[in-house]
Design a protein around this motif. Structure first.
Motif, mmCIF file in Angstrom:
data_model
loop_
_atom_site.group_PDB
_atom_site.id
_atom_site.type_symbol
_atom_site.label_atom_id
_atom_site.label_comp_id
_atom_site.label_asym_id
_atom_site.label_seq_id
_atom_site.Cartn_x
_atom_site.Cartn_y
_atom_site.Cartn_z
ATOM 1 N N SER A 170 0.829 -1.206 0.000
ATOM 2 C CA SER A 170 0.000 0.000 0.000
ATOM 3 C C SER A 170 0.862 1.254 0.000
ATOM 4 C CB SER A 170 -0.912 0.001 1.232
ATOM 5 O OG SER A 170 -1.584 1.234 1.337
ATOM 6 N N ALA A 171 0.327 2.289 -0.584
ATOM 7 C CA ALA A 171 1.047 3.570 -0.641
ATOM 8 C C ALA A 171 1.245 4.161 0.743
ATOM 9 C CB ALA A 171 0.284 4.548 -1.522
ATOM 10 N N VAL A 172 0.428 3.763 1.703
ATOM 11 C CA VAL A 172 0.579 4.304 3.059
ATOM 12 C C VAL A 172 1.852 3.788 3.714
ATOM 13 C CG1 VAL A 172 -1.911 4.561 3.372
ATOM 14 C CG2 VAL A 172 -0.791 2.422 4.042
ATOM 15 N N LEU A 173 2.527 2.806 3.089
ATOM 16 C CA LEU A 173 3.751 2.229 3.646
ATOM 17 C C LEU A 173 4.996 2.939 3.153
ATOM 18 C CD1 LEU A 173 2.920 -1.572 3.321
ATOM 19 C CD2 LEU A 173 2.797 -0.162 5.363
ATOM 20 N N LYS A 174 4.824 4.063 2.469
ATOM 21 C CA LYS A 174 5.965 4.760 1.888
ATOM 22 C C LYS A 174 7.011 5.135 2.941
ATOM 23 C CE LYS A 174 7.322 8.967 -0.520
ATOM 24 N NZ LYS A 174 6.867 10.262 -1.060
ATOM 25 N N GLU A 175 6.570 5.753 4.035
ATOM 26 C CA GLU A 175 7.504 6.165 5.075
ATOM 27 C C GLU A 175 8.157 4.962 5.734
ATOM 28 O OE1 GLU A 175 5.651 8.764 7.802
ATOM 29 O OE2 GLU A 175 5.330 10.375 6.340
#
Length: 266
Positions: A170-175
Motif C-alpha cells: 500500500s502507498a501508506v507504507l511509503k515512510e
C-alpha cells in the motif's frame, strides 16, 4: 754421597709430610649433579604432562560455532605454569653449563649431562611449538565464532525486512519503506567489514570450506533484499504521487460543482 729421605726419617726429623690431594671439590660436584638430575627430571616430567594436555585439546576441524571457553581456561593455566617453569629451565641450563665445565676440569665423563641438557632444550621447544599451534587454532576458531555470531544478528534483521516486504502493498507504507531502506544502508558498512574479515580468514590454509560459501550466500541475500526494497520504495513513491494527483483532481471537481462560477472564469 746422596742422602735418601724416607718417610721414617722425615718423621724422625719432625718434618710434616705434605697433605694428600683434596677430593672435596669432586664430592661437591657429585652432590651438585644429583641436584641437577632431580631438577631436570622434574622439569621433563612437567613438560611431558603439558604436551599430553595440549594433545588432548588439539583439534583439526573448525565449526561454525564451537565452545572453546573451557579449552582457553586450561591453556591459560598451562601458560601460567610454563612461565614459572621457564625460570627453572633457564636456571637449569646455567647450572648444567657450570657442571659441565667443572666435570671437564676434573676429567669426568660429561655425556650424560650433555644429553640431559639437549633433551631439555628439544622437549621445551617442542612444548612451546605445540602450545603456539593450539593457541593459533583457538584464536582462529574464536574469530569464526565472532563472525557467525554477528552474521546471525544480521540474518535476523534481514529476515524481518524480508517479512515486511511481503506485506508492503500500500502507498501508506511509503515512510515505513524509507525506514527499512535507511536501516539497510546503515548496515552496509558493517556487512562489508564482516565480509572483509571473513575473506581474510578464508585465505588461511586451514580455512574451512563452509566459511566463504556462507558469507557469499549472505552477501547475495543482503544485496538482493536491498535492491527489492529500493524498487519497492520507487513503486510506493510513484503510487503516492499518483494518489496525490488524483486527490487534487477530485478536489478540483468538487469545487467546480459547488461553485460553478469558478469553473467559468477565464
Amino acid at each position: 754421597m746422596v742422602e735418601i729421605t724416607t718417610e721414617h726419617s722425615v718423621q724422625k726429623q719432625g718434618l710434616v709430610p705434605p697433605p694428600p690431594p683434596k677430593k672435596r671439590q669432586f664430592c661437591m660436584d657429585v652432590e651438585f649433579k644429583k641436584r641437577f638430575d632431580v631438577d631436570a627430571g622434574e622439569l621433563l616430567s612437567w613438560i611431558g604432562k603439558s604436551k599430553c594436555a595440549i594433545d588432548n585439546m588439539m583439534f583439526s576441524d573448525f565449526t561454525r560455532q564451537k565452545n572453546i571457553s573451557s579449552m582457553k581456561e586450561k591453556v591459560k593455566a598451562l601458560e601460567k605454569e610454563k612461565t614459572e617453569k621457564e625460570r627453572q629451565a633457564k636456571s637449569l641450563k646455567q647450572v648444567g653449563q657450570a657442571l659441565l665445565e667443572s666435570m671437564e676440569k676434573e676429567g669426568l665423563p660429561t655425556e650424560e649431562v650433555k644429553h640431559t641438557l639437549e633433551n631439555l632444550s628439544v622437549e621445551w621447544k617442542d612444548n612451546n611449538q605445540k602450545m603456539d599451534k593450539l593457541n593459533g587454532k583457538l584464536q582462529y576458531q574464536e574469530n569464526i565464532n565472532c563472525i557467525y555470531s554477528e552474521l546471525q544478528e544480521f540474518e535476523k534483521i534481514v529476515q524481518s525486512k524480508e517479512d515486511w516486504l511481503k506485506c508492503a502493498n500500500s502507498a501508506v507504507l511509503k515512510e515505513s519503506c524509507q525506514y527499512e531502506v535507511n536501516q539497510m544502508n546503515e548496515m552496509t558498512p558493517q556487512v562489508k567489514k564482516l565480509l572483509a574479515h571473513g575473506e581474510m580468514l578464508s585465505n588461511k590454509s586451514e580455512a574451512p570450506n563452509f566459511l566463504q560459501e556462507d558469507l557469499s550466500n549472505f552477501n547475495n541475500r543482503f544485496m538482493s533484499l536491498l535492491q527489492k526494497l529500493q524498487s519497492k520504495q520507487q513503486v510506493l513513491a510513484g503510487l503516492s504521487k499518483h494518489f496525490c494527483l488524483q486527490l487534487n483532481w477530485q478536489q478540483g471537481q468538487m469545487l467546480g460543482e459547488c461553485f460553478p462560477s469558478l469553473g467559468n472564469q477565464e
